[in-house]
Enzyme design. Structure first.
Site, PDB file in Angstrom:
ATOM      1  CB  SER A   1      -0.923   0.006   1.210  1.00  0.00           C
ATOM      2  OG  SER A   1      -0.172  -0.110   2.395  1.00  0.00           O
ATOM      3  CB  CYS A   2       4.472   1.777   0.613  1.00  0.00           C
ATOM      4  SG  CYS A   2       4.606   1.275   2.318  1.00  0.00           S
ATOM      5  CB  ILE A   3       2.936   5.749  -2.876  1.00  0.00           C
ATOM      6  CG1 ILE A   3       1.513   5.189  -2.920  1.00  0.00           C
ATOM      7  CG2 ILE A   3       3.281   6.526  -4.153  1.00  0.00           C
ATOM      8  CD1 ILE A   3       0.512   6.047  -3.628  1.00  0.00           C
TER       9      ILE A   3
END
Lengths: 204, 161
Positions: free
Chosen positions: B28-30
């Site tokens: 879910s990190c960017i």
């Protein structure tokens, strides 16, 4: 946030012991299902920086199968059962009565079987927790993903990330006698839950 | 490959050609990359959460989109990049586990993507490529010799955006 995690040596020991019995229950359950002896190591109970958690399972880009369950109750948290891809395939072969090496990707039935394993392990584990703490904890239905370890662990770490930069992890490694299966079982209490657990155990 | 610089979770690194900045296993990190094609200076930021104001105090501003991005921007400008030439590319923001009753925290990937786009707009930085969403993890890297942003997934292999 660190004040919340100022645990004494005795408290860490108590958590390790709970983890030990919980994992023991889980290992016994798994061993009965696949009819093989399962060994486990002494659980690691540690406060680790969030960004190093993926290294516990071989680095963030290691491909793993993860079964995730949310834990509800007075001491909510997350359970994650991680298997390296090879181990997951081996476990599926064993569960489905296939020849080892036959599974090369997971179909719907395989995923369902692995989720059920996650369910049984979590149930066995949380039972031990209840015995020690009298805190009843219920697992959600399991969810499964096969992907990079970092990406899967994200799910657990993000919740902790809102509270601080470290994670309290209770981690056990399972190993089957023929070395075909090794898995990592993580219980990651939500930040507030640890206090609840510790005070229920009553160790200072 | 010369100068492969690893960017950890909730961290950022800046550099200059011929370095490549890489970050492994984003869920879910960017991964937000910045690149100045003329000076070949750039940066890669790996954020976990959209908004530092909704979280408890943290020692690590790089964890959040709103506090991490300005830090990386400041550093690439300090190295000699020009803000008007900088372009951004982003990837990540997946939802790894599909739950019927997904809570806010489960949808953090989508919220991360929104927050990053807003902060780019606030700083008037052009977003020229994006690969966000989905239910799979990504490893991202930016090659500072040419600004190529590579996104690797386990099912689809590697692609350049």
């Amino acid at each position: 946030m660190s004040e919340e995690f100022n645990l004494s040596a005795n408290q860490l020991d108590a958590l390790r012991e709970i983890g030990n019995v919980g994992a023991g229950n889980s290992a016994t359950a798994l061993s009965q299902i696949i009819n093989r002896r399962i060994d486990m190591n002494v659980p690691k109970v540690a406060l680790v920086p969030l960004d190093t958690v993926p290294d516990l399972v071989g680095g963030p880009d290691t491909i793993v199968v993860g079964v995730f369950l949310r834990v509800y109750g007075k001491a909510p948290g997350n359970i994650l059962f991680l298997l390296p891809q090879k181990s997951a395939f081996y476990l599926v072969d064993t569960l489905m009565g296939k020849k080892h090496g036959e599974t090369e990707k997971l179909d719907f039935m395989d995923e369902s079987a692995l989720m059920e394993i996650g369910n049984i392990l979590a149930g066995a584990y949380l039972n031990a927790f209840f015995t020690f703490t009298q805190i009843s904890m219920l697992p959600s239905i399991p969810a499964l993903a096969m992907d990079m370890a970092g990406a899967i662990l994200n799910v657990v770490l993000v919740q902790l990330g809102q509270m601080g930069d470290t994670a309290m992890v209770i981690e056990t490694e399972f190993l089957s006698e023929d070395d075909g299966i090794n898995g990592h079982f993580f219980l990651v209490p939500d930040p507030g839950s640890l206090e609840t657990i510790i005070s229920a155990v009553g160790v200072e | 490959m010369p100068d492969l610089i690893r960017v950890g979770m909730a961290d950022y690194k800046v550099g200059q050609s011929p370095a490549t900045l890489i970050s492994y296993g984003l869920g879910s990190c960017i991964g937000v990359s910045l690149y100045d094609p003329q000076t070949k200076i750039g940066g890669l930021l790996h954020i976990m959460l959209p908004d530092s104001t909704q979280a408890r105090a943290s020692d690590n501003p790089a964890k959040f989109a709103d506090t991490g991005f300005p830090l990386m921007l400041k550093d690439v400008l300090k190295m000699g990049a020009s803000q008007s030439r900088l372009v951004a590319k982003i990837a990540g923001g997946a939802q790894m586990f599909a739950f019927a009753n997904a809570t806010d925290i489960m949808r953090v990937g989508a919220r991360n993507a929104e927050a990053v786009k807003k902060i780019l707009k606030d700083h008037r930085i052009r977003l020229i490529a994006e690969d966000t969403g989905g239910t799979y993890g990504r490893t991202v890297s930016i090659d500072l010799t040419n600004g190529a942003y590579k996104v690797k997934t386990i099912d689809k292999g590697e692609k350049e955006i």
